[in-house]
Design a protein around this motif. Structure first.
Motif, PDB file in Angstrom:
ATOM      1  N   ASN A 617       0.813  -1.219   0.000  1.00  0.00           N
ATOM      2  CA  ASN A 617       0.000   0.000   0.000  1.00  0.00           C
ATOM      3  C   ASN A 617       0.845   1.266   0.000  1.00  0.00           C
ATOM      4  O   ASN A 617       0.363   2.341   0.371  1.00  0.00           O
ATOM      5  CB  ASN A 617      -0.961  -0.002   1.190  1.00  0.00           C
ATOM      6  CG  ASN A 617      -2.080  -1.012   1.017  1.00  0.00           C
ATOM      7  OD1 ASN A 617      -3.024  -0.790   0.287  1.00  0.00           O
ATOM      8  ND2 ASN A 617      -1.950  -2.154   1.685  1.00  0.00           N
ATOM      9  N   PHE A 620       1.198   3.781   2.743  1.00  0.00           N
ATOM     10  CA  PHE A 620      -0.053   4.499   3.029  1.00  0.00           C
ATOM     11  C   PHE A 620       0.103   6.017   2.901  1.00  0.00           C
ATOM     12  O   PHE A 620      -0.641   6.778   3.511  1.00  0.00           O
ATOM     13  CB  PHE A 620      -0.570   4.151   4.430  1.00  0.00           C
ATOM     14  CG  PHE A 620      -1.007   2.716   4.567  1.00  0.00           C
ATOM     15  CD1 PHE A 620      -2.241   2.313   4.087  1.00  0.00           C
ATOM     16  CD2 PHE A 620      -0.177   1.784   5.170  1.00  0.00           C
ATOM     17  CE1 PHE A 620      -2.650   0.985   4.206  1.00  0.00           C
ATOM     18  CE2 PHE A 620      -0.579   0.458   5.295  1.00  0.00           C
ATOM     19  CZ  PHE A 620      -1.822   0.054   4.816  1.00  0.00           C
ATOM     20  N   GLU A 623      -3.010   7.477   1.209  1.00  0.00           N
ATOM     21  CA  GLU A 623      -4.129   7.500   2.158  1.00  0.00           C
ATOM     22  C   GLU A 623      -3.951   8.612   3.189  1.00  0.00           C
ATOM     23  O   GLU A 623      -4.911   9.288   3.570  1.00  0.00           O
ATOM     24  CB  GLU A 623      -4.252   6.145   2.857  1.00  0.00           C
ATOM     25  CG  GLU A 623      -4.773   5.016   1.982  1.00  0.00           C
ATOM     26  CD  GLU A 623      -3.730   4.445   1.017  1.00  0.00           C
ATOM     27  OE1 GLU A 623      -4.083   3.590   0.199  1.00  0.00           O
ATOM     28  OE2 GLU A 623      -2.554   4.873   1.093  1.00  0.00           O
ATOM     29  N   ASN A 626      -4.725  11.849   1.483  1.00  0.00           N
ATOM     30  CA  ASN A 626      -6.166  11.980   1.270  1.00  0.00           C
ATOM     31  C   ASN A 626      -6.888  12.343   2.565  1.00  0.00           C
ATOM     32  O   ASN A 626      -7.849  13.122   2.550  1.00  0.00           O
ATOM     33  CB  ASN A 626      -6.742  10.674   0.713  1.00  0.00           C
ATOM     34  CG  ASN A 626      -6.419  10.483  -0.751  1.00  0.00           C
ATOM     35  OD1 ASN A 626      -6.240  11.445  -1.488  1.00  0.00           O
ATOM     36  ND2 ASN A 626      -6.332   9.237  -1.176  1.00  0.00           N
TER      37      ASN A 626
END
Length: 700
Positions: A617, A620, A623, A626
């Motif tokens: 991922n 992250f 993420e 975001n």
């Protein structure tokens, strides 16, 4: 020579204008021929300039083409600066771009918008050439923004794809963040020195090295502030950690675009800029330390993420990010020559790997997911040989202490040795050196993983793929690793996402027999293979060896206490052999997992675990962005848009005025009934009112 260098810079612009403005009239073939022909002519000229510089003792010069901006005391002219740095970048940019143009004849053969594509390629090349030949910050910034614009157009070339549009916007926005810091750095430099001309600026640095800037009660070293702000621009353009998120998504563009942007041109602009500004960075120790740390962290981050990706283009993209980290921490410890040497060698083997990946994707009918590859060596022999050469070059395999090795061996080992050599004077040098060794092993593992997965491992296409479930509804448009989950003979995805398909076809390459690419695509691979083999051996002595002082001739400034590169050549045997050991270790682990014990990788991926999930991922970071910047920026935007603009400004402004006007008009309209007795009654009321007023006035 001045006429030649002018032609080199402006020939791609002429090609872009012809193909872009008249492409529909002259047709596809003429557009391709004009742009490609001009690029090869510019490439020949660039090699002439470089050869004359290297072996003919050409002296540095600046050719003023025309005035650019003259406002008060501020003067900037469009100039072409020729020295070792620009001569090196000229051949890097034009060679890769010319071969990409040629390669695109085959790769984009079925695309209906070829004139537009070739116009964008040539426009990008012109902007990059303007950048690398700039004699002042204004032209540098022009080229800097030009490649940003052209990359936006190229990444979003297939504008009918939402993912391509999103990727192009993401690249543009993230680069604007870095460019804001870059612009502040230029302004700081002009404010401090009163000039943006490199020749004038560099002559003033040593005498002003101790200047400081007081802000909010704190004193900051001026040179550190200026260099740090300029480096923020390099972080964005060269996809360094924190501003790297645009690079993998840029794979949504056609594969030739990936090779052009991520191999030798746009992403290396930051490295080039730091080396060009070596007279400033040599007097900015804090900024250099930041460059070293960010570069080392980027190399480690991208290498770990590359371990787990299944999209062949994404693995190579993260590889680019990691190799850029090497270049930056080399510049950070003061080994600018080594950074430029790795930039030079990297251009050949990374363009080779990207174009080789494009050949595989083409041969597999636009399938990008490596889990649907395997046993392709006998079907794609030329591509197999070329990508094997590229893999050996990027992993840096060679025999230490000898002149035996491919391109990456000479440049990457020099960087690692320089990092350790800087350790006694910069503690971060040891940090970068250790990271560099670790990344060498990781690079070898994921690079050979791609090679074994693709060409040597078990077959996962055709009849061999019939035992697994395939998503027959996933259409092939460069989805990366995000579609519906599939079950295959090797590494499954860690979440509910799936097939990776490229570019412009339906992604079921495993349903067809693979085929070799046409020779118009294979010829660039062969040429780049020669560079990947010989670039390090041929030019090692010029870039970082005994002839480096004569080669660079003042283009790179080395401070009086900077002896990093000299000490690197006298590194211990342990440091010299360590990168070789790490590369061999990565090779053996990859061979064990994907050749000798196939399925081992699938088991590790299926088990997941926190480390695999973290790497898969991408730490992250997306993420995190975001949840913080993107979410709050969207919320702030909604507040100003819906609350401020719509509810306050529009309601009190144009909407309010129009509502009042409408209400008044509507009320007035009711009076105009059209009946005569209504009008007579109103007139009677008027007469009565007038008489009443007259009587009241007379009585008063």
């Amino acid at each position: 020579m001045e006429t030649l260098v002018t032609f080199i810079v402006f020939a791609p612009l002429v090609g872009a204008a012809i193909a872009g403005l008249f492409g529909r009239k002259i047709g596809n073939v003429a557009s391709q021929a004009v742009t490609t022909g001009l690029l090869f002519a510019a490439c020949a000229g660039a090699w002439t300039v470089f050869s004359t510089w290297t072996w003919g003792h050409l002296e540095p010069f600046t050719h003023v083409v025309l005035p650019f901006i003259n406002v008060g005391d501020f003067h900037s002219a469009w100039s072409i600066r020729i020295d070792a740095l620009s001569a090196t970048m000229l051949i890097v940019v034009t060679t890769v771009s010319a071969l990409v143009h040629l390669y695109s004849w085959g790769y984009m053969a079925e695309d209906p918008s070829k004139p537009r594509f070739f116009a964008y390629l040539s426009l990008f090349t012109f902007a990059m050439l303007a950048l690398v030949t700039a004699a002042d910050f204004m032209q540098l910034f022009f080229g800097w923004e030009g490649v940003g614009l052209a990359s936006y157009l190229l990444i979003g070339f297939w504008f009918h794809k939402p993912t391509a549009n999103a990727a192009s916007i993401k690249a543009f926005v993230v680069n604007r963040v870095g460019d804001f810091g870059f612009a502040l750095g230029i302004m700081t430099t002009y404010w401090a020195f009163g000039t943006i001309n490199f020749h004038e600026l560099f002559a003033m640095i040593a005498a002003n090295a101790g200047r400081s800037w007081t802000f909010a009660g704190h004193v900051f070293p001026l040179m550190d502030i200026a260099c740090f702000l300029l480096f923020i621009g390099a972080m964005g353009k060269s996809a360094q950690f924190f501003l790297h998120t645009w690079l993998p998504d840029a794979m949504e563009g056609p594969t030739p675009v990936s090779a052009l942007i991520h191999a030798a041109t746009m992403v290396t602009a930051g490295v080039y800029m730091v080396c060009l500004l070596s007279p400033m960075f040599e007097y900015a120790p804090v900024a250099k330390m930041i460059v070293t740390v960010i570069g080392a962290c980027t190399a480690l981050f991208a290498a770990t993420v590359g371990l787990t990706q299944n999209d062949i283009k994404r693995v190579i993209a993260y590889s680019t990010c990691s190799q850029l980290g090497y270049m930056f921490f080399a510049a950070g410890v003061g080994a600018y020559e080594a950074a430029m040497f790795h930039l030079f060698t990297h251009a050949f083997f990374k363009a080779l790997l990207f174009l080789g990946a494009g050949s595989v994707i083409h041969g597999m009918h636009h399938e990008q997911d490596m889990r649907h590859y395997g046993k392709l060596a006998k079907y794609l022999p030329v591509t197999y040989a070329a990508m094997t050469i590229g893999t050996i070059a990027i992993t840096g395999l060679g025999i230490p202490g000898t002149e035996i090795g491919f391109a990456g061996f000479f440049s990457k080992d020099t960087i690692i040795e320089a990092a350790f050599a800087a350790g006694p004077h910069q503690a971060v040098g040891y940090f970068a050196g250790v990271i560099g060794l670790l990344v060498a092993g990781l690079t070898a593992f994921y690079s050979w993983r791609v090679a074994f997965f693709t060409f040597n491992g078990p077959q996962h296409w055709g009849a061999a793929a019939a035992h697994g479930h395939h998503d027959d509804h996933a259409h092939g448009h460069a989805h990366d690793d995000h579609a519906h989950a599939t079950e295959s003979h090797d590494e499954p995805l860690a979440d509910d996402h799936g097939h990776a398909h490229d570019d412009h076809g339906h992604g079921h390459g495993h349903d067809h027999t693979p085929h070799e690419s046409p020779w118009v695509m294979l010829t660039p691979l062969i040429v780049l293979s020669v560079g990947a083999v010989a670039a390090g051996f041929v030019f090692h002595n010029f870039f970082v060896g005994e002839a480096r002082a004569e080669f660079w001739r003042g283009a790179i400034f080395i401070g009086p206490h900077n002896e990093v590169l000299e000490h690197a050549h006298h590194s211990s045997a342990l440091i010299k052999w360590a990168p070789f050991v790490m590369s061999i270790t990565g090779l053996l682990v990859a061979a064990y997992m994907y050749l000798w014990k196939p399925g081992t990788g699938a088991k590790l991926a299926a088990n997941g675990g926190p480390l695999y999930t973290f790497f898969y991922n991408k730490w992250f970071v997306d993420e995190l962005y975001n949840a913080t910047f993107v979410r709050w920026a969207r919320g702030l935007g909604d507040l100003f848009w819906k609350g401020g603009d719509q509810k306050i400004i529009d309601r009190l402004g144009p909407d309010g005025v129009s509502a009042v006007s409408y209400a008044v008009g509507k009320g007035t309209g009711k009076v105009q009934t059209g009946y005569l007795y209504h009008y007579a009654f109103v007139m009677l009321l008027g007469v009565a009112g007038l008489l009443t007023f007259a009587l009241w006035a007379w009585a008063a």
